[in-house]
Design a protein around this motif. Structure first.
Motif, PDB file in Angstrom:
ATOM      1  N   GLU A   1       0.817  -1.214   0.000  1.00 39.50           N
ATOM      2  CA  GLU A   1       0.000   0.000   0.000  1.00 39.50           C
ATOM      3  C   GLU A   1       0.852   1.267   0.000  1.00 39.50           C
ATOM      4  OE1 GLU A   1      -4.150  -1.355   2.193  1.00 39.50           O
ATOM      5  OE2 GLU A   1      -2.445  -0.688   3.378  1.00 39.50           O
ATOM      6  N   LEU A   2       2.036   1.158   0.605  1.00 41.73           N
ATOM      7  CA  LEU A   2       2.947   2.285   0.614  1.00 41.73           C
ATOM      8  C   LEU A   2       3.170   2.803  -0.800  1.00 41.73           C
ATOM      9  CD1 LEU A   2       4.723   3.875   2.623  1.00 41.73           C
ATOM     10  CD2 LEU A   2       6.555   2.250   2.165  1.00 41.73           C
ATOM     11  N   ALA A   3       3.210   1.835  -1.757  1.00 42.13           N
ATOM     12  CA  ALA A   3       3.379   2.230  -3.153  1.00 42.13           C
ATOM     13  C   ALA A   3       2.045   2.622  -3.778  1.00 42.13           C
ATOM     14  CB  ALA A   3       4.002   1.084  -3.939  1.00 42.13           C
ATOM     15  N   THR A   4       1.027   1.854  -3.487  1.00 42.72           N
ATOM     16  CA  THR A   4      -0.252   2.114  -4.169  1.00 42.72           C
ATOM     17  C   THR A   4      -0.873   3.434  -3.705  1.00 42.72           C
ATOM     18  OG1 THR A   4      -1.462   0.862  -2.515  1.00 42.72           O
ATOM     19  CG2 THR A   4      -0.764  -0.337  -4.457  1.00 42.72           C
ATOM     20  N   GLU A   5      -0.589   3.826  -2.489  1.00 44.06           N
ATOM     21  CA  GLU A   5      -1.130   5.076  -1.947  1.00 44.06           C
ATOM     22  C   GLU A   5      -0.827   6.261  -2.843  1.00 44.06           C
ATOM     23  OE1 GLU A   5      -2.637   6.461   1.094  1.00 44.06           O
ATOM     24  OE2 GLU A   5      -3.542   4.466   0.952  1.00 44.06           O
ATOM     25  N   ILE A   6       0.383   6.224  -3.427  1.00 45.18           N
ATOM     26  CA  ILE A   6       0.800   7.396  -4.183  1.00 45.18           C
ATOM     27  C   ILE A   6       0.545   7.232  -5.685  1.00 45.18           C
ATOM     28  CG2 ILE A   6       2.498   8.138  -2.468  1.00 45.18           C
ATOM     29  CD1 ILE A   6       4.638   6.824  -4.259  1.00 45.18           C
ATOM     30  N   CYS A   7      -0.065   6.125  -6.048  1.00 48.21           N
ATOM     31  CA  CYS A   7      -0.307   5.864  -7.466  1.00 48.21           C
ATOM     32  C   CYS A   7      -1.778   6.045  -7.795  1.00 48.21           C
ATOM     33  CB  CYS A   7       0.045   4.399  -7.771  1.00 48.21           C
ATOM     34  SG  CYS A   7       1.521   4.259  -8.720  1.00 48.21           S
ATOM     35  N   THR A   8      -2.036   6.460  -9.025  1.00 44.23           N
ATOM     36  CA  THR A   8      -3.436   6.686  -9.386  1.00 44.23           C
ATOM     37  C   THR A   8      -4.128   5.407  -9.843  1.00 44.23           C
ATOM     38  OG1 THR A   8      -2.534   7.506 -11.438  1.00 44.23           O
ATOM     39  CG2 THR A   8      -3.412   9.139  -9.898  1.00 44.23           C
TER      40      THR A   8
ATOM     41  N   GLU B   1      15.240   3.506   4.859  1.00 47.42           N
ATOM     42  CA  GLU B   1      13.801   3.502   4.613  1.00 47.42           C
ATOM     43  C   GLU B   1      13.391   4.719   3.776  1.00 47.42           C
ATOM     44  OE1 GLU B   1      11.605   3.084   8.264  1.00 47.42           O
ATOM     45  OE2 GLU B   1       9.932   4.259   7.478  1.00 47.42           O
ATOM     46  N   LEU B   2      14.001   5.855   4.136  1.00 45.68           N
ATOM     47  CA  LEU B   2      13.646   7.076   3.426  1.00 45.68           C
ATOM     48  C   LEU B   2      14.124   7.039   1.978  1.00 45.68           C
ATOM     49  CD1 LEU B   2      14.377   9.621   6.282  1.00 45.68           C
ATOM     50  CD2 LEU B   2      12.143   8.932   5.411  1.00 45.68           C
ATOM     51  N   ALA B   3      15.325   6.454   1.800  1.00 44.31           N
ATOM     52  CA  ALA B   3      15.835   6.319   0.424  1.00 44.31           C
ATOM     53  C   ALA B   3      14.892   5.433  -0.375  1.00 44.31           C
ATOM     54  CB  ALA B   3      17.244   5.755   0.460  1.00 44.31           C
ATOM     55  N   THR B   4      14.410   4.384   0.253  1.00 47.83           N
ATOM     56  CA  THR B   4      13.518   3.451  -0.418  1.00 47.83           C
ATOM     57  C   THR B   4      12.225   4.139  -0.862  1.00 47.83           C
ATOM     58  OG1 THR B   4      14.391   1.694   0.958  1.00 47.83           O
ATOM     59  CG2 THR B   4      12.352   1.233  -0.230  1.00 47.83           C
ATOM     60  N   ILE B   5      11.652   4.905   0.043  1.00 42.61           N
ATOM     61  CA  ILE B   5      10.390   5.526  -0.367  1.00 42.61           C
ATOM     62  C   ILE B   5      10.624   6.588  -1.430  1.00 42.61           C
ATOM     63  CG2 ILE B   5       9.197   4.974   1.805  1.00 42.61           C
ATOM     64  CD1 ILE B   5       9.338   7.979   2.431  1.00 42.61           C
ATOM     65  N   LYS B   6      11.839   7.120  -1.404  1.00 41.10           N
ATOM     66  CA  LYS B   6      12.165   8.048  -2.490  1.00 41.10           C
ATOM     67  C   LYS B   6      12.178   7.302  -3.813  1.00 41.10           C
ATOM     68  CE  LYS B   6      14.735  12.102  -1.223  1.00 41.10           C
ATOM     69  NZ  LYS B   6      16.024  12.770  -1.381  1.00 41.10           N
TER      70      LYS B   6
END
Lengths: 233, 1057
Positions: A107-114, B958-963
């Motif tokens: 979800e961390l990824a999907t949250e920011i995707c349309t 973690e921060l690099a990853t989310i970047k």
């Protein structure tokens, strides 16, 4: 024009007095839907290629086309948007947020995707339907890598970039992960780029790009890629 | 220890600049604040000790009701071992001149040879010759004498100035500070408005006293001794006992002398009384004589009046007689005329017919008929014959008949002439008689007039005499009364002399009897108390943060530690590395902090207190013990944190260390159990909560760190409010009056009327209340304090001027039979409503209520209660409180300039400038608070920055990853900020609670006796503290944003270290 195209790409690092070229005029192409493997020894410059292709780093010279757009010319913001929408990244060490469950990591990824795919759906696809609410620490390495892949796939990216996806896994698990990637490529028509130092897996790729001394030394097209199961190393 | 390891450590300092600087800054702030605040108190005491030593403030001050003579003084000097003893004079007087109208001053004698209580000169010089004066540098009134000014002194009551001072005019030659007065309180006096405004030193020879009023002793034993030490206290308490005993014996000497003198005086008075009595008897006799004289006078007057009446009657008679005489006289005259006419007629006829003429008969009868008719010549037969004969015979024919007739006629004429002559003589005589009679009458008349006048005069004299007698009688009555009174007085004096001499004693005062002196020490101790609370808080927060930081650092170096271990380095070398790092940060940090702290905070704090105490200079030595202590504590702080953090790494085997540390497992948090809430949360919020509670230790440390800073800020703001608000509360909520007019004690009703006329004319004042305010000692149990006692003339008026109310309930208090005490006063005395207190050792007075009061101590009572409370004097007002409608500075100026000219007015003060003295104290304390707020702010910033920095370092992967996942910079920042903000929020909330407690504690320790700080903290202080914390958090977050931006995404590709 190919789906992915590197044209005379240079990347230089300044180390004190000397300048080292990490990419010294890289040229290659990858077609849409191909399973490409970029292979090279440690320090050959393959990670630099990956960074540039993934929008994590910029090149000093040359053009990098992805789906017809020159990402080398992108602004910082465009590059981020490119990573966000077009790239799925699978890390060697999975890079899951330890504090989030498998589902939440996706979800961390999907949250920011349309136009993201449902997290549970993707996790089922990678075979983790039963473990969606587990924390990374409760998962094996292979399972964690699957979460990582699911996180990348959930965004429906144009490119799936995998950095030594089996590097931290044992032989069998590594194989199943490669199988998952190959299947994804075949079944979904996803363009997959795997970066590895492991020569042995090249037979399973549609295209093998060999990097040596910061240059592409050889590009091999496999008309008949073999299944992972048949490969041994 | 390997050189390379040292090198490695130093390199790591270079590579972790921000962390290193953060530790250094925290240590600097913590130790600097601690050392600075902590050394303020000893430095203040040290400065005072040095100053008092140099000026040689007397250790003892002796006062006797009977004074001291030379014999007493020499006895004292042989009884104690002194290095300075001064017997001198002092008197409370009123000073005028130098722009000052009747300030109350305490005048001391000054002897240049005296080595005790040496004044500290700030301007000019000490007096050398008679008529010179050295003045208090700081008068409470607006103007203080300048050098060269001439001032004049008077007593301000019925004492004779000549009995006290040889001269009244003095020239100011210098100004300065007296060690006797540690603060700006100058004490109280029985004259003026009761408050002494300043002191003056005049040469000893200017005093006219012949016995000393004061004896000052400086012990040789305490020379160079710290006056605040226990050793000093011991010596003083021992010598106090000794002096007390000595005094009990020595007092007998003066008792003897005085009673001799006094009895002589009484006997003289008795003799005088006898003389007076004799005089009265004499006077009574004189009056009796006078009364007799008056009776005689009155009788005489009556007699004389009778005589006068007779004389008047006589005058009337005389006048009548005189008139008759005059008439007669006039008749005589007429007769004379007739006689003369007859003679003339006769002579006419004789001459006409002497010769020839002869008349016929007709002519004769005609001629006879022409005779002027009168009573004196009867024209009888004879005469007619004679006439006829004479006339009818002409001369020529005369036969002798004619001649005979002529003869006959001439005989007639002669007869008549004789008659004429006779009559003329008679007339002349009677003329004289008449004139005499008239003159006499005139005289008598004048005499009578005089007589009347005299009688009138005599009457006035008699009236005067009577009045004199009346007066004399009254005088005698008065005299008798006076004598009676004198007799009583003599009796009283005898009794009093007896009593006084019997009860007379010496008072032995040590320095602590000077309230300001002990207050200074107490204030120093209060600073010390603040120094114990605030800085320890600082150090705690600093230690906490250091610990977190070092822990992080050790974690970061895990692989390296493993490698070094694998290479065969001992545990100790590895520990040493961290300790070296810690020391490298803490020693310079402590050094910088100490340098700044020592040099800035004590002088600032001293400056604050200098507004209240006359300590002319400040000694601020570098305190090695604190410096060493601070540095050691700082090193222990960081060193022990390093040790603690590295404890696990040191026991682990190298292989374990070289493997990445297994990330801390994710866990479900408590909130997730509350599914109905959890489900509603946004994904990002969920992540934030998870992350927050993942590292409980760090969460705790961060919260405590922020809470500490917020608490410091809140306590600072709260204190500032508590201190500053009380002036407004006191002069707004409680004191409602606009002006106070201090009136001379000697003023009578007429003077008051005059003053009030001036106040009310032109509509300046709208309301007035007459009252008495004086300082009194109030006692309950063993507690004794000085307080202002306020007694309104008309208690019903009070609420318009002073709003007495209970603080919490705001319930109004009305004066009844007891006394109403200010809250702080009641608290210090330990009394509540219903208890009894004593004023000036008088009769017990019941505490009726306790009222809200902040500045100074006040006790309120009615005049009736005052009369019953056993004060020396009866109730006599000495001030007027005024309300002014729409008080403006113009109105105030007009009023004060008008009143100053009135001799009965001592001073006019306005609430608008009210509590001036108090504002000093407030502003001084406010400065300390500003120091605290600034320091707390700095600490808050550093703490937040450091903790956030650690947070980022820990999560850089973690921060690099989310970047890489495609988070925009803003989103990455928000990902971190959400946690920071939440932490800040939690810390702030906790800190506000903690701050309330901290403020309460500090107020309890820092409050002075004459002040009650308001305990409540208003909402905006909370807001300020929270706001400031958030501002710091924001500032930190902004700097973090750039750090986040710089995080290299390639980090995500690396293995976790």
């Amino acid at each position: 024009m190919s789906y992915v195209e590197f044209k005379d790409v240079y990347k230089r690092y300044r180390m004190g007095e000397v300048t080292i070229a990490a990419s010294d005029g890289i040229n290659f192409e990858i077609e849409k839907g191909e399973f490409a493997v970029i292979v090279g020894a440690s320090g050959a410059g393959k990670t630099t290629v990956l960074n540039m292709l993934g929008g994590m780093d910029t090149c000093d010279e040359g053009q990098i086309f992805v789906d017809g757009r020159d990402i080398a010319k992108f602004s910082k913001k465009e590059v981020t948007a490119y990573r966000r929408r077009d790239i799925g990244f699978v890390f060697q060490f999975y890079n899951l947020v330890q504090n989030l469950t498998a589902k939440e990591n996706v979800e961390l990824a999907t949250e920011i995707c349309t136009d993201a795919i449902d997290a549970e759906e993707v996790l089922k696809q990678v075979g983790l339907g039963e473990r969606i609410n587990n924390f990374p620490a409760q998962l094996s390495g292979g399972e964690q890598q699957r979460v990582s892949i699911a996180r990348a796939l959930a965004k429906s990216p144009k490119l799936l970039l995998c950095d030594e996806p089996t590097g931290a896994l044992d032989y069998n698990t590594g194989k199943t992960i490669l199988k998952l990637l190959q299947d994804t490529c075949r079944e979904k028509g996803m363009t997959v780029v795997v970066i590895t130092h492991n020569q042995a897996i090249t037979p399973m790729a549609d295209r093998v790009i060999k990097i040596k001394n910061s240059k592409v030394s050889k590009v091999t097209l496999n008309p008949e890629p073999v299944s992972v199961d048949t490969i041994e190393w | 220890m390997n050189k390379k390891l040292v090198l490695n450590t130093l390199r790591s300092v270079k590579n972790t600049k921000s962390r290193f600087i953060a530790i250094m800054a925290i240590i600097a702030i913590g130790s600097g604040f601690f050392a600075g605040v902590k050394s303020a108190s000893p430095s203040m005491k040290m400065s005072a000790a040095d100053y008092l030593e140099k000026q040689n403030l007397a250790d003892f001050h002796l006062v006797s009701e009977l004074g001291f003579d030379d014999e007493d003084v020499s006895a004292v000097s042989s009884a104690v071992d002194t290095d300075g003893l001064y017997a001198g004079y002092s008197a409370d007087l009123m000073m005028s001149g130098a722009g000052d109208n009747d300030s109350t001053v305490k005048v001391y004698s000054y002897d240049p040879k005296s080595m005790v209580n040496i004044p500290y000169i700030t301007e000019g010089r000490l007096p050398e010759a008679a008529g010179e004066v050295f003045a208090d540098e700081r008068f409470f009134s607006a103007s203080s004498p300048e050098i060269g000014d001439i001032i004049s002194l008077k007593t301000g009551d019925d004492r004779e100035i000549g009995d006290i001072l040889g001269r009244t005019e003095y020239t100011v030659v210098g100004k300065g500070i007296s060690p006797i007065y540690v603060a700006f309180e100058r004490g109280s006096a029985a004259i003026g408005n009761g408050t002494i405004n300043g002191w003056l030193l005049v040469p000893e020879e200017n005093f006219s006293y012949d016995i000393y009023t004061d004896v000052y002793i400086s012990l040789s034993q305490t020379d160079g001794m710290d006056p605040y030490s226990g050793e000093y206290a011991n010596i003083i308490s021992r010598d106090t006992d000794m002096l007390d005993d000595f005094a009990d014996v020595q007092i007998e000497h003066r008792k003897g002398v005085i009673s001799d003198e006094a009895y002589k005086e009484i006997n003289d008075a008795k003799a005088e009384l006898k003389d007076g009595e004799k005089e009265i008897v004499d006077n009574e006799k004189k009056i009796a004589d006078a009364e007799r004289d008056i009776a005689d006078g009155e009788a005489e007057i009556a007699e004389n009046e009778k005589k006068l009446a007779d004389a008047e009657k006589e005058i009337v008679n005389g006048q009548e007689e005189l008139a008759n005489g005059e008439n007669e006289y006039r008749d005589g005259e007429i007769a004379l005329d007739s006689l003369n006419a007859a003679v003339e007629w006769l002579n006419g006829i004789i001459s006409d017919y002497e010769t020839n003429a002869a008349a016929d008969e007709a002519e004769v009868s005609e001629r006879i008929a022409s005779y002027p008719k009168n009573d004196f010549l009867a024209v009888d037969e004879t005469l007619t014959q004679l006439l006829t004969g004479y006339m009818s015979i002409p001369a020529a024919y005369d036969d002798g008949t004619k001649a005979a007739c002529r003869q006959g006629l001439e005989q007639y004429g002669t007869g008549i002439a004789a008659q004429v002559q006779e009559l003329e003589a008679t007339l002349a005589e009677s003329r004289i008689q008449l004139d005499n009679a008239a003159a006499e009458l005139e005289n008598t008349r004048a005499e009578v007039a005089n007589g009347r006048e005299e009688i009138a005069k005599a009457r006035v004299d008699i009236a005067d005499g009577k009045k004199e007698i009346e007066d004399g009688k009254k005088d005698i009555a008065d005299g008798k009364k006076d004598i009676e009174k004198a007799r009583q007085e003599i009796a009283d004096a005898e009794q009093k002399l007896h009593d006084e001499i019997d009860s007379a004693k010496w008072y032995v005062f040590d320095r602590d009897f000077n309230p300001s002196y002990s207050n200074y020490a107490e204030d120093c101790d209060r600073v010390d108390a603040i120094a114990d609370v605030f800085p320890i808080f600082f150090i705690l927060v600093a230690a906490l943060v250091c610990c977190t930081t070092m822990t992080r650092m050790v974690e970061e170096q895990r692989t390296q530690t493993g490698t070094l271990k694998a290479l065969g380095y001992s545990r100790y070398s590895i520990i040493f590395q961290y300790i070296l790092y810690a020391l490298a940060a803490s020693i310079p940090g402590a050094f910088i902090g100490l340098l700044i702290g020592f040099n800035s905070l004590p002088p600032i704090i001293f400056k604050c207190y200098q507004t209240m105490y006359s300590q002319p200079y400040f000694i601020n030595p570098f305190r090695w013990n604190y410096a060493a202590g601070c540095t050691v504590v700082a090193c222990l702080c960081t060193g022990l944190s390093a040790l603690y953090a590295s404890r696990l790494e040191l026991v682990s085997c190298p292989a374990q260390l070289m493997r990445p540390k297994p990330p801390k497992n994710g866990k479900r948090i408590l909130l997730e159990r509350a599914a109905f809430i959890w489900k509603r949360l946004k994904f990002t919020t969920k992540v934030t909560f998870r992350n927050l509670f993942r590292y409980k230790a760090r969460l705790l440390m961060t919260v405590i760190g922020i809470a500490g800073c917020t608490a410091l800020l809140l306590a600072g703001y709260g204190l500032q409010y508590s201190i500053t608000s009380i002036v407004d509360k006191q002069y707004g909520d409680i004191f409602k009056y606009d002006a106070i007019v201090a009136v001379d004690n000697g003023a009578d009703d007429d003077d008051y009327v005059k003053i009030l006329d001036e106040c009310f004319s032109d509509g300046i004042a709208s309301d007035k209340m007459i009252a008495l305010q004086e300082t009194a000692d109030i006692k309950s149990g063993s507690e004794e304090l000085e307080t202002y006692l306020f007694v309104p003339d008309d208690p019903g008026e009070l609420e318009k001027f002073i709003d007495l109310h209970e603080r919490k309930s705001r319930e109004k208090i009305f004066l009844g039979d007891g006394v109403v005490l200010g809250e702080k006063l009641a608290r210090l005395l330990g009394v509540t409503a219903g208890d009894s207190v004593y004023f000036n050792d008088g009769f017990p007075v019941t505490v009726e209520a306790v009222c809200e009061n902040y500045t100074f101590n006040y006790a309120y009572m009615t005049a009736e209660t005052y009369e019953k409370a056993g004060f020396d004097n009866a109730f006599k007002s000495n001030m007027i409180l005024l309300n002014i409608d729409g008080s403006t500075s113009e109105k105030e100026d007009m009023l004060s300039s008008r009143l100053v000219k009135n001799d009965s007015v001592l001073a006019v003060s306005f609430s608008s400038s009210g509590g001036g003295k108090f504002r000093d104290l407030v502003s001084s304390l406010s400065l300390i608070i500003v120091v605290i707020i600034v320091s707390a702010g700095a600490l808050a910033f550093v703490v937040l920055f450091n903790l956030s920095n650690i947070n980022i370092n820990e999560r850089v992967h973690e921060l690099a990853t989310i970047k890489v996942l495609g988070f925009y910079d803003g989103e990455v920042a928000a990902y971190v900020y959400r946690e920071n903000i939440l932490l800040t929020l939690m810390g702030t909330v906790a800190g506000l609670g903690l701050g309330v407690a901290l403020e309460k504690f500090v107020i309890k320790t820092a409050e002075v006796d004459s002040v009650m700080f308001s305990a409540e903290i208003p909402w905006y202080c909370f807001l300020n503290a929270a706001f400031l914390t958030f501002v710091f958090a924001l500032a930190v977050n902004i700097t973090l944003y750039f750090r986040l931006k710089k995080i290299d995404m390639a980090t995500s590709l690396k293995a976790i270290e």
